[in-house]
Design an enzyme around this catalytic site. Structure first.
Site, short mmCIF file in Angstrom:
data_model
loop_
_atom_site.label_atom_id
_atom_site.label_comp_id
_atom_site.label_asym_id
_atom_site.label_seq_id
_atom_site.Cartn_x
_atom_site.Cartn_y
_atom_site.Cartn_z
N HIS A 23 6.69 -10.79 0.28
CA HIS A 23 7.57 -11.07 1.40
C HIS A 23 6.80 -11.70 2.56
CE1 HIS A 23 10.91 -8.00 0.12
NE2 HIS A 23 10.64 -8.91 -0.80
N GLU A 34 6.25 -10.80 5.64
CA GLU A 34 5.35 -9.95 6.42
C GLU A 34 3.99 -9.80 5.72
OE1 GLU A 34 9.48 -7.92 6.75
OE2 GLU A 34 8.48 -9.38 5.45
N CYS A 77 7.69 -3.50 2.93
CA CYS A 77 6.88 -4.16 3.96
C CYS A 77 6.53 -3.20 5.09
CB CYS A 77 7.63 -5.37 4.51
SG CYS A 77 7.78 -6.71 3.31
#
Length: 344
Positions: free
Chosen positions: A53, A55, A90
């Site tokens: 992802h 992040e 995350c």
């Protein structure tokens, strides 16, 4: 919120758009990491479904450049996930790397998750700020927001027409009404789509490939859905020798609804309808269309028998007209696109 927060979130939005068409059925997300002395030290975006992802990519970038994220702030366009899916949560990466602050553009639209990521971070002692560039972050992922909350695809109706509302001559000729720039926009929409739909008459007259051709190596190509009662599988295969043309019949709103449920179950997040007029009218009256984008060329075709952009039965009154919200007018070369949502 201050100008620095807005500037950082806009950079995260620009990064998110780099995932256009690659992340379905996930959202497009961007993130930037800012050091305690207010310098951007890491950038990342969600590049493809199943991969890291935004992040995590931004954190890895920051670690390469600065060695640590302790005391830093991360700006992210969508609330960080807090559950394990194809990738770890995350929120765990943010906590483990010692961030002191998280700035979020929009909350997770999934009712099962909305706000939980923020709660996890705050319970870990991390300050959270939400709503920075909120409207832009929502707009970026309208299809995802609908898909995750309803299980149905976001439906875009795109049509090309002359200034007097015609899409073809009486014999069906329509190439090309709009110019190169408008057709480039169509390629952009096709890159976002998981499936493209046209009517049988459009297929016979225009013989569209219904593929992303820009860039040439685009994968995966969207599904091709042909709406027709008259065409059989053999005729459809003559247009698509690779066998990737799917025939459906849609004679009622109920059949439209069943198809939307089926497509949603098959992880089709965006359906692009490209015509013709009868199909467009049927889709609108069934209520499945979420977003309309009509490309208008500065030409007048005329003719009572020229084909109008919308077919179907005659309305009873002007009050029956469908009015769009959040209308936008965009110029593509000499053509003009008018777009908007069918619902508030």
């Amino acid at each position: 919120m201050d100008n620095f927060d807005i500037s950082c979130m806009k950079e995260a939005l620009a990064l998110a758009r780099m995932g256009w068409g690659h992340t379905n059925p996930n959202p497009m997300v961007g993130a930037v990491v800012v050091s305690p002395d207010m310098k951007i030290i890491g950038r990342g975006y969600h590049a493809r479904a199943g991969e890291a992802h935004a992040e995590v990519n931004a954190i890895h970038d920051a670690l390469r450049h600065a060695g640590s994220c302790r005391g830093c702030t991360i700006y992210v366009t969508l609330e960080p996930c807090c559950t394990t899916g194809r990738t770890p949560p995350c929120t765990r990466a943010i906590i483990e790397n010692g961030f002191s602050k998280v700035v979020v553009g929009a909350a997770d639209p999934n009712p099962r998750h909305a706000g939980k990521g923020i709660c996890v971070l705050e319970e870990a002692g991390i300050k959270c700020v939400t709503g920075v560039c909120h409207d832009e972050c929502i707009e970026l992922n309208r299809p995802f927001f609908k898909y995750i909350s309803t299980g149905r695809p976001f439906v875009i109706l795109k049509m090309a027409m002359t200034l007097d509302g015609k899409i073809a001559t009486p014999d069906g000729s329509s190439k090309w009404i709009t110019g190169v720039e408008a057709r480039s926009r169509v390629q952009q929409l096709r890159r976002l789509a998981d499936a493209i739909m046209v009517g049988g008459s459009t297929l016979r007259c225009d013989k569209p490939g219904l593929m992303v051709r820009d860039p040439e190596n685009w994968t995966p190509q969207p599904r091709r859905i042909i709406v027709s009662n008259a065409m059989d599988e053999e005729e459809i295969r003559s247009y698509f020798p690779d066998g990737r043309g799917e025939k459906v019949s849609l004679d009622s709103p109920d059949e439209w609804g069943k198809l939307m449920e089926k497509l949603g179950s098959e992880e089709c997040m965006v359906l692009l309808i490209e015509g013709g007029g009868e199909l467009a009218d049927s889709a609108l009256k069934s209520g499945v269309v979420d977003y309309v984008e009509f490309h208008i060329a500065p030409m007048l075709l005329g003719g009572r028998n020229s084909i109008p952009v919308l077919g179907g039965g005659d309305p009873g009154a002007l009050a029956d007209a469908l009015r769009l919200s959040q209308v936008r007018v965009t110029r593509y070369g000499t053509d003009i696109a008018v777009s908007g949502y069918t619902k508030e």
